[in-house]
Design an enzyme around this catalytic site. Structure first.
Site, PDB file in Angstrom:
ATOM      1  N   SER A 144      35.614  72.038   6.797  1.00 11.76           N
ATOM      2  CA  SER A 144      36.465  71.080   6.094  1.00 11.76           C
ATOM      3  C   SER A 144      37.864  71.679   6.048  1.00 11.76           C
ATOM      4  CB  SER A 144      35.932  70.855   4.683  1.00 11.76           C
ATOM      5  OG  SER A 144      37.000  70.454   3.840  1.00 11.76           O
TER       6      SER A 144
ATOM      7  N   HIS B   7      36.015  68.455  10.078  1.00  7.96           N
ATOM      8  CA  HIS B   7      35.842  67.460   9.007  1.00  7.96           C
ATOM      9  C   HIS B   7      37.177  67.335   8.261  1.00  7.96           C
ATOM     10  CE1 HIS B   7      33.488  65.431   5.763  1.00  7.96           C
ATOM     11  NE2 HIS B   7      34.296  66.060   4.935  1.00  7.96           N
TER      12      HIS B   7
ATOM     13  N   ASP C 246      39.329  65.581   5.215  1.00  7.95           N
ATOM     14  CA  ASP C 246      39.159  64.927   3.919  1.00  7.95           C
ATOM     15  C   ASP C 246      40.432  64.191   3.517  1.00  7.95           C
ATOM     16  OD1 ASP C 246      36.476  65.770   2.953  1.00  7.95           O
ATOM     17  OD2 ASP C 246      37.323  67.768   3.297  1.00  7.95           O
TER      18      ASP C 246
ATOM     19  N   MET D  29      42.182  61.977   0.749  1.00  7.11           N
ATOM     20  CA  MET D  29      42.051  61.634  -0.688  1.00  7.11           C
ATOM     21  C   MET D  29      43.308  60.894  -1.123  1.00  7.11           C
ATOM     22  SD  MET D  29      40.700  65.234  -2.168  1.00  7.11           S
ATOM     23  CE  MET D  29      39.371  66.160  -1.411  1.00  7.11           C
TER      24      MET D  29
ATOM     25  N   HIS E 277      36.535  61.795   6.541  1.00  7.71           N
ATOM     26  CA  HIS E 277      35.859  61.439   5.288  1.00  7.71           C
ATOM     27  C   HIS E 277      36.902  60.789   4.377  1.00  7.71           C
ATOM     28  CE1 HIS E 277      33.748  63.246   1.432  1.00  7.71           C
ATOM     29  NE2 HIS E 277      33.718  61.919   1.453  1.00  7.71           N
TER      30      HIS E 277
ATOM     31  N   MET F 116      38.027  59.466   1.137  1.00  2.00           N
ATOM     32  CA  MET F 116      37.820  59.356  -0.310  1.00  2.00           C
ATOM     33  C   MET F 116      38.960  58.504  -0.833  1.00  2.00           C
ATOM     34  SD  MET F 116      36.616  63.254  -1.032  1.00  2.00           S
ATOM     35  CE  MET F 116      37.185  63.759   0.581  1.00  2.00           C
TER      36      MET F 116
ATOM     37  N   MET G  72      27.049  63.791  -1.051  1.00  2.07           N
ATOM     38  CA  MET G  72      27.917  64.771  -1.718  1.00  2.07           C
ATOM     39  C   MET G  72      27.043  65.700  -2.548  1.00  2.07           C
ATOM     40  SD  MET G  72      30.943  63.984  -0.677  1.00  2.07           S
ATOM     41  CE  MET G  72      31.735  65.311  -1.580  1.00  2.07           C
TER      42      MET G  72
ATOM     43  N   GLY H  44      36.226  65.206  -4.539  1.00  2.00           N
ATOM     44  CA  GLY H  44      37.610  65.294  -4.992  1.00  2.00           C
ATOM     45  C   GLY H  44      38.285  66.640  -4.799  1.00  2.00           C
TER      46      GLY H  44
ATOM     47  N   ASP I  14      28.007  67.807   1.844  1.00  2.00           N
ATOM     48  CA  ASP I  14      29.407  68.207   1.682  1.00  2.00           C
ATOM     49  C   ASP I  14      29.642  68.624   0.237  1.00  2.00           C
ATOM     50  OD1 ASP I  14      32.165  68.452   1.779  1.00  2.00           O
ATOM     51  OD2 ASP I  14      32.555  66.339   2.236  1.00  2.00           O
TER      52      ASP I  14
ATOM     53  N   GLY J  38      30.397  72.684  -1.778  1.00  2.33           N
ATOM     54  CA  GLY J  38      29.763  73.917  -2.246  1.00  2.33           C
ATOM     55  C   GLY J  38      28.768  74.502  -1.262  1.00  2.33           C
TER      56      GLY J  38
HETATM   57  C1  DX5 Z   1      35.528  67.545  -1.399  1.00  2.53           C
HETATM   58  C2  DX5 Z   1      35.502  67.436   0.103  1.00  2.53           C
HETATM   59  C3  DX5 Z   1      34.882  68.593   0.781  1.00  2.53           C
HETATM   60  C4  DX5 Z   1      35.471  69.948   0.427  1.00  2.53           C
HETATM   61  C5  DX5 Z   1      34.419  70.967   0.637  1.00  2.53           C
HETATM   62  O1  DX5 Z   1      35.484  66.321  -2.029  1.00  2.53           O
HETATM   63  O2  DX5 Z   1      34.832  66.278   0.553  1.00  2.53           O
HETATM   64  O3  DX5 Z   1      34.852  68.399   2.186  1.00  2.53           O
HETATM   65  O4  DX5 Z   1      36.591  70.284   1.146  1.00  2.53           O
HETATM   66  O5  DX5 Z   1      34.905  72.193   0.224  1.00  2.53           O
HETATM   67  P1  DX5 Z   1      33.934  73.338  -0.288  1.00  2.53           P
HETATM   68  O6  DX5 Z   1      33.049  73.709   0.850  1.00  2.53           O
HETATM   69  O7  DX5 Z   1      34.864  74.432  -0.693  1.00  2.53           O
HETATM   70  O8  DX5 Z   1      33.169  72.781  -1.442  1.00  2.53           O
HETATM   71 ZN    ZN Z   2      34.489  65.944   2.801  1.00  2.00          ZN
END
Ligand code: DX5
Ligand code: ZN
Length: 225
Positions: free
Chosen positions: A14, A39, A41, A43, A72, A74, A143, A148, A178, A180
């Site tokens: 990511s 990937h 993200d 937002m 992705h 969001m 998720m 976020g 996705d 942690g």
């Molecule tokens: C958060 C994103 C993830 C995030 C994952 O909402 O969708 O893709 O970047 O980051 P880590 O792996 O640090 O949780």
């Molecule tokens: Zn993501």
């Protein structure tokens, strides 16, 4: 993008935490480290409180690499931007079920542009919310945190959703997780049936991307016990 589906687990970095001042170098290092897709993200500060980047940056990645770009979204009202993300180089688009009124229509829109279509379910959304469309999408993103922010702690109980999805009889969509995911949590994801794992901090907090990739994949062997 879908050509990457095979028996082997896939780790998608990511890019939220990448060094944006040296994007081309970061991407080249990831390619060299053996990662096979990225990937991205997006937002919007509305669907999630955080704001990241939009199609200009997606296109900057596209200029740097031939790796497939897994986008992705969001964002609220993602259907308004599908064409622009396609034109910017997206290979797959994943929207949130919580953010759309008419999931069938956005899936059709994504497919009509030749992209893979994914649906994401956030932390508090049950699998039943996607039951009607599960056989129409190519990818289901579960998720494992509240969407976020990167760097949050993995919530193991959310992996039950992967089993629930398979129990619905859905065999078509690739299962992606996705949030942690790192060397300590990736094994549980694979055991629960995840095929594609998104990893942010677990890659970018490491000095050596190739070592990070090896460590992650090493923890992916299915527990047969
Ligand atoms: C958060 C994103 C993830 C995030 C994952 O909402 O969708 O893709 O970047 O980051 P880590 O792996 O640090 O949780
Ligand atoms: Zn993501």
């Amino acid at each position: 993008m879908l050509a990457l589906r095979n028996a082997d687990p896939l780790v998608l970095p990511s890019m939220l935490l990448c060094d944006f001042a040296n994007l081309a170098k970061e991407v080249a290092n990831l390619e060299e480290a053996g990662f096979r897709a990225l990937h991205l993200d997006v937002m919007d500060g509305v669907f999630v409180p955080n704001f990241s980047y939009g199609m200009t940056i997606v296109n900057a990645f596209h200029q740097c690499t031939k790796l497939p770009l897994d986008v992705h979204l969001m964002m609220q009202g993602p259907e308004k931007y599908v064409e622009q993300f396609h034109a910017s180089g997206a290979h797959s688009i994943t929207f949130h079920i919580e953010a759309v009124d008419d999931p069938d229509s956005i899936i059709q829109q994504i497919h009509s542009l030749g992209m893979a279509a994914g649906v994401a379910i956030d932390r508090d959304t049950p699998v039943s919310a996607i039951a009607k469309i599960i056989d129409k999408v190519d990818l289901v993103l579960v998720m494992t945190i509240k969407a976020g922010f990167g760097g949050q702690s993995f919530i193991p109980g959310l992996l039950d959703k992967l089993r629930e999805i398979r129990e619905l009889g859905a065999t078509n969509p690739i299962l992606q997780v996705d949030g942690g995911v790192n060397a300590g949590t990736i094994g549980a994801c694979v055991d629960a049936g995840a095929e594609w794992m998104v990893v942010g901090s677990g890659v970018f907090k490491q000095e050596d991307f190739a070592q990070a990739n090896r460590d992650l994949l090493q923890h992916c062997s299915i527990d047969q016990s």
